[in-house]
Design a protein around this motif. Structure first.
Motif, PDB file in Angstrom:
ATOM      1  N   PRO A  14       2.761   9.668 -56.419  1.00 34.09           N
ATOM      2  CA  PRO A  14       1.641   8.785 -56.761  1.00 34.09           C
ATOM      3  C   PRO A  14       0.845   8.381 -55.529  1.00 34.09           C
ATOM      4  O   PRO A  14       1.298   8.521 -54.396  1.00 34.09           O
ATOM      5  CB  PRO A  14       2.342   7.575 -57.383  1.00 34.09           C
ATOM      6  CG  PRO A  14       3.693   7.563 -56.742  1.00 34.09           C
ATOM      7  CD  PRO A  14       4.059   9.009 -56.519  1.00 34.09           C
ATOM      8  N   LYS A  15      -0.337   7.875 -55.776  1.00 34.63           N
ATOM      9  CA  LYS A  15      -1.149   7.354 -54.692  1.00 34.63           C
ATOM     10  C   LYS A  15      -0.534   6.051 -54.182  1.00 34.63           C
ATOM     11  O   LYS A  15       0.319   5.446 -54.821  1.00 34.63           O
ATOM     12  CB  LYS A  15      -2.576   7.105 -55.186  1.00 34.63           C
ATOM     13  CG  LYS A  15      -3.313   8.363 -55.624  1.00 34.63           C
ATOM     14  CD  LYS A  15      -4.719   8.016 -56.116  1.00 34.63           C
ATOM     15  CE  LYS A  15      -5.461   9.261 -56.566  1.00 34.63           C
ATOM     16  NZ  LYS A  15      -6.822   8.956 -57.084  1.00 34.63           N
ATOM     17  N   TYR A  16      -1.011   5.627 -53.012  1.00 36.27           N
ATOM     18  CA  TYR A  16      -0.521   4.367 -52.469  1.00 36.27           C
ATOM     19  C   TYR A  16      -0.790   3.238 -53.469  1.00 36.27           C
ATOM     20  O   TYR A  16      -1.868   3.146 -54.051  1.00 36.27           O
ATOM     21  CB  TYR A  16      -1.204   4.047 -51.139  1.00 36.27           C
ATOM     22  CG  TYR A  16      -0.816   4.994 -50.029  1.00 36.27           C
ATOM     23  CD1 TYR A  16       0.482   4.981 -49.528  1.00 36.27           C
ATOM     24  CD2 TYR A  16      -1.737   5.884 -49.497  1.00 36.27           C
ATOM     25  CE1 TYR A  16       0.849   5.852 -48.512  1.00 36.27           C
ATOM     26  CE2 TYR A  16      -1.368   6.758 -48.477  1.00 36.27           C
ATOM     27  CZ  TYR A  16      -0.075   6.731 -47.987  1.00 36.27           C
ATOM     28  OH  TYR A  16       0.285   7.594 -46.987  1.00 36.27           O
ATOM     29  N   SER A  17       0.207   2.376 -53.638  1.00 30.97           N
ATOM     30  CA  SER A  17       0.106   1.307 -54.621  1.00 30.97           C
ATOM     31  C   SER A  17       0.209  -0.060 -53.941  1.00 30.97           C
ATOM     32  O   SER A  17       1.076  -0.266 -53.088  1.00 30.97           O
ATOM     33  CB  SER A  17       1.218   1.435 -55.664  1.00 30.97           C
ATOM     34  OG  SER A  17       1.228   0.317 -56.524  1.00 30.97           O
ATOM     35  N   PRO A  18      -0.645  -1.000 -54.317  1.00 29.90           N
ATOM     36  CA  PRO A  18      -0.556  -2.355 -53.741  1.00 29.90           C
ATOM     37  C   PRO A  18       0.464  -3.231 -54.453  1.00 29.90           C
ATOM     38  O   PRO A  18       0.787  -4.323 -53.964  1.00 29.90           O
ATOM     39  CB  PRO A  18      -1.973  -2.902 -53.974  1.00 29.90           C
ATOM     40  CG  PRO A  18      -2.409  -2.243 -55.246  1.00 29.90           C
ATOM     41  CD  PRO A  18      -1.799  -0.856 -55.225  1.00 29.90           C
ATOM     42  N   LEU A  21       3.695  -4.839 -52.732  1.00 27.77           N
ATOM     43  CA  LEU A  21       3.329  -5.914 -51.808  1.00 27.77           C
ATOM     44  C   LEU A  21       2.929  -7.176 -52.570  1.00 27.77           C
ATOM     45  O   LEU A  21       3.350  -8.285 -52.216  1.00 27.77           O
ATOM     46  CB  LEU A  21       2.184  -5.453 -50.899  1.00 27.77           C
ATOM     47  CG  LEU A  21       1.646  -6.508 -49.914  1.00 27.77           C
ATOM     48  CD1 LEU A  21       2.740  -6.968 -48.968  1.00 27.77           C
ATOM     49  CD2 LEU A  21       0.453  -5.943 -49.140  1.00 27.77           C
ATOM     50  N   VAL A  22       2.138  -6.994 -53.629  1.00 25.65           N
ATOM     51  CA  VAL A  22       1.723  -8.142 -54.442  1.00 25.65           C
ATOM     52  C   VAL A  22       2.944  -8.825 -55.054  1.00 25.65           C
ATOM     53  O   VAL A  22       3.049 -10.059 -55.062  1.00 25.65           O
ATOM     54  CB  VAL A  22       0.744  -7.694 -55.545  1.00 25.65           C
ATOM     55  CG1 VAL A  22       0.436  -8.859 -56.493  1.00 25.65           C
ATOM     56  CG2 VAL A  22      -0.552  -7.175 -54.936  1.00 25.65           C
ATOM     57  N   GLY A  23       3.891  -8.034 -55.551  1.00 28.31           N
ATOM     58  CA  GLY A  23       5.103  -8.604 -56.128  1.00 28.31           C
ATOM     59  C   GLY A  23       5.928  -9.366 -55.113  1.00 28.31           C
ATOM     60  O   GLY A  23       6.464 -10.439 -55.412  1.00 28.31           O
ATOM     61  N   TRP A  60       1.219  -6.840 -64.921  1.00 27.01           N
ATOM     62  CA  TRP A  60       0.132  -6.287 -65.729  1.00 27.01           C
ATOM     63  C   TRP A  60      -0.465  -5.048 -65.051  1.00 27.01           C
ATOM     64  O   TRP A  60      -0.655  -3.997 -65.676  1.00 27.01           O
ATOM     65  CB  TRP A  60      -0.935  -7.346 -65.947  1.00 27.01           C
ATOM     66  CG  TRP A  60      -2.080  -6.896 -66.806  1.00 27.01           C
ATOM     67  CD1 TRP A  60      -3.213  -6.249 -66.394  1.00 27.01           C
ATOM     68  CD2 TRP A  60      -2.203  -7.030 -68.221  1.00 27.01           C
ATOM     69  NE1 TRP A  60      -4.044  -5.976 -67.452  1.00 27.01           N
ATOM     70  CE2 TRP A  60      -3.440  -6.445 -68.595  1.00 27.01           C
ATOM     71  CE3 TRP A  60      -1.401  -7.601 -69.206  1.00 27.01           C
ATOM     72  CZ2 TRP A  60      -3.882  -6.419 -69.915  1.00 27.01           C
ATOM     73  CZ3 TRP A  60      -1.841  -7.571 -70.520  1.00 27.01           C
ATOM     74  CH2 TRP A  60      -3.061  -6.982 -70.861  1.00 27.01           C
ATOM     75  N   GLY A  61      -0.744  -5.174 -63.764  1.00 28.22           N
ATOM     76  CA  GLY A  61      -1.340  -4.053 -63.044  1.00 28.22           C
ATOM     77  C   GLY A  61      -0.394  -2.889 -62.865  1.00 28.22           C
ATOM     78  O   GLY A  61      -0.780  -1.722 -63.052  1.00 28.22           O
ATOM     79  N   TRP A  62       0.864  -3.168 -62.518  1.00 26.53           N
ATOM     80  CA  TRP A  62       1.834  -2.092 -62.255  1.00 26.53           C
ATOM     81  C   TRP A  62       2.215  -1.387 -63.551  1.00 26.53           C
ATOM     82  O   TRP A  62       2.293  -0.151 -63.601  1.00 26.53           O
ATOM     83  CB  TRP A  62       3.072  -2.660 -61.572  1.00 26.53           C
ATOM     84  CG  TRP A  62       3.805  -1.647 -60.732  1.00 26.53           C
ATOM     85  CD1 TRP A  62       3.685  -0.286 -60.782  1.00 26.53           C
ATOM     86  CD2 TRP A  62       4.757  -1.919 -59.701  1.00 26.53           C
ATOM     87  NE1 TRP A  62       4.516   0.307 -59.863  1.00 26.53           N
ATOM     88  CE2 TRP A  62       5.181  -0.670 -59.186  1.00 26.53           C
ATOM     89  CE3 TRP A  62       5.299  -3.082 -59.181  1.00 26.53           C
ATOM     90  CZ2 TRP A  62       6.130  -0.573 -58.160  1.00 26.53           C
ATOM     91  CZ3 TRP A  62       6.235  -2.989 -58.158  1.00 26.53           C
ATOM     92  CH2 TRP A  62       6.645  -1.745 -57.657  1.00 26.53           C
ATOM     93  N   PHE A  63       2.468  -2.157 -64.609  1.00 24.67           N
ATOM     94  CA  PHE A  63       2.760  -1.536 -65.896  1.00 24.67           C
ATOM     95  C   PHE A  63       1.609  -0.638 -66.323  1.00 24.67           C
ATOM     96  O   PHE A  63       1.814   0.489 -66.794  1.00 24.67           O
ATOM     97  CB  PHE A  63       2.994  -2.608 -66.966  1.00 24.67           C
ATOM     98  CG  PHE A  63       4.380  -3.190 -66.980  1.00 24.67           C
ATOM     99  CD1 PHE A  63       5.186  -3.152 -65.861  1.00 24.67           C
ATOM    100  CD2 PHE A  63       4.875  -3.800 -68.125  1.00 24.67           C
ATOM    101  CE1 PHE A  63       6.459  -3.699 -65.862  1.00 24.67           C
ATOM    102  CE2 PHE A  63       6.146  -4.346 -68.147  1.00 24.67           C
ATOM    103  CZ  PHE A  63       6.935  -4.296 -67.009  1.00 24.67           C
ATOM    104  N   GLY A  64       0.383  -1.146 -66.161  1.00 25.26           N
ATOM    105  CA  GLY A  64      -0.778  -0.361 -66.562  1.00 25.26           C
ATOM    106  C   GLY A  64      -0.904   0.943 -65.787  1.00 25.26           C
ATOM    107  O   GLY A  64      -1.214   1.999 -66.358  1.00 25.26           O
ATOM    108  N   THR A  65      -0.627   0.888 -64.485  1.00 23.12           N
ATOM    109  CA  THR A  65      -0.706   2.092 -63.654  1.00 23.12           C
ATOM    110  C   THR A  65       0.298   3.141 -64.105  1.00 23.12           C
ATOM    111  O   THR A  65      -0.032   4.322 -64.269  1.00 23.12           O
ATOM    112  CB  THR A  65      -0.455   1.731 -62.181  1.00 23.12           C
ATOM    113  OG1 THR A  65      -1.473   0.833 -61.735  1.00 23.12           O
ATOM    114  CG2 THR A  65      -0.460   2.981 -61.305  1.00 23.12           C
TER     115      THR A  65
END
Length: 291
Positions: A14-18, A21-23, A60-65
């Motif tokens: 996968p591409k780099y994911s933020p 870090l957010v978590g 929400w963001g990670w599940f969606g990705t």
């Protein structure tokens, strides 16, 4: 660059994911907030809720990705295998997590309290420090920390919640069989029933906590019994909450047709987690409420 092949020998990168870090930032804020909240610092409670908001956004963001990657067909069988191993190790870490708390309960109940009461090498301690203290369980300690309290009966709400979780395991298994049989209507029905049972469990646990604080004087400050009681039941409740949220996500994914009879690890992962939560509750019901 993302791979778009189903070749089992090619691994999707996968591409780099933020989101990791957010978590991490969200968890850090939550811990700082709750620590200061418990120590009655004015800004602790709002800071805790800021951390909760960050964590919700992260999920929400990670599940969606991950969902978008899954439905786009970029995951190979090798990725599916790594997901399964990752979930197995995650559940193993959860076993160790609860094992530590059950170990604390065992140590306090079977070793520490008898020792303070004068058994074995604790004779001197009992004679010089806690003269007259009689070791018994449940206890709030020799200093009567938190005052007198009553224990929660196992045969009221805890028994109801046990039946609810056992029933939820059955409904989830029925839903799984419906998924493998390609019966989406039946799948949605029984998966929805599982969500409802989980939500009902949480409702009754809140009612139990209100009863404990208001009527029994059983609080986090009620010595070693109170702290182990709320530590074990509270963390389990957090896990039920997370499991219920994941089941809701899976229900909407089923509604959108994301799973097939041969490709539904997202469903299986949540089912594994839910059955683990069921088993932990059975142990908790036995060792915290009954014995």
């Amino acid at each position: 660059m993302a791979q778009t092949t189903h070749d089992a020998d090619i691994y999707f990168v996968p591409k780099y994911s933020p989101w990791p870090l957010v978590g991490s930032i969200g968890l850090f804020i939550m811990v700082i907030g709750v620590a200061n909240w418990f120590n009655e610092v004015s800004w602790g409670k709002p800071l805790f809720y800021v951390g909760v908001a960050v964590m919700i956004g992260m999920f929400w963001g990670w599940f969606g990705t991950v969902i978008r990657e899954s439905v786009s067909g970029v995951y190979s069988r090798q990725v599916d295998g790594s997901f399964r191993m990752g979930m197995i190790w995650f559940i193993f870490s959860e076993v160790m997590f609860f094992g530590a708390f059950f170990g604390a309960l065992f140590y306090a109940r079977s070793l520490s309290v008898p020792w303070i009461g004068g058994e074995g090498d604790g004779v001197a301690t009992q004679a010089f420090l806690w003269s007259g203290y009689e070791a018994a369980w449940p206890t709030n300690g020799p200093a009567q920390v938190g005052g007198e309290f009553q224990t929660m009966s196992a045969w009221g709400l805890p028994l109801v919640n046990t039946l609810l979780l056992l029933a939820s395991g059955v409904t989830l298994t029925i839903a799984h069989h419906a998924l493998k049989a390609g019966q989406r209507g039946k799948l949605l029905l029984w998966l929805g029933a599982t969500v409802l049972l989980g939500a009902t469990f949480l409702f009754f646990q809140v009612e139990e906590y209100i009863h404990a604080y208001r009527d029994l004087n059983l609080t986090l400050g009620s010595g070693i019994y109170g702290s182990t009681f709320f530590m074990l039941t509270g963390f389990h409740g957090v896990h039920v909450t997370l499991g219920t949220i994941m089941l809701i996500v899976i229900w909407f994914r089923v509604l959108k047709g994301h799973f097939t009879a041969d490709n539904h690890f997202g469903f299986e992962a949540v089912a594994w987690y839910w059955h683990f939560v069921d088993v932990v509750w059975l142990l908790l019901f036995l060792f915290v409420y009954v014995l």
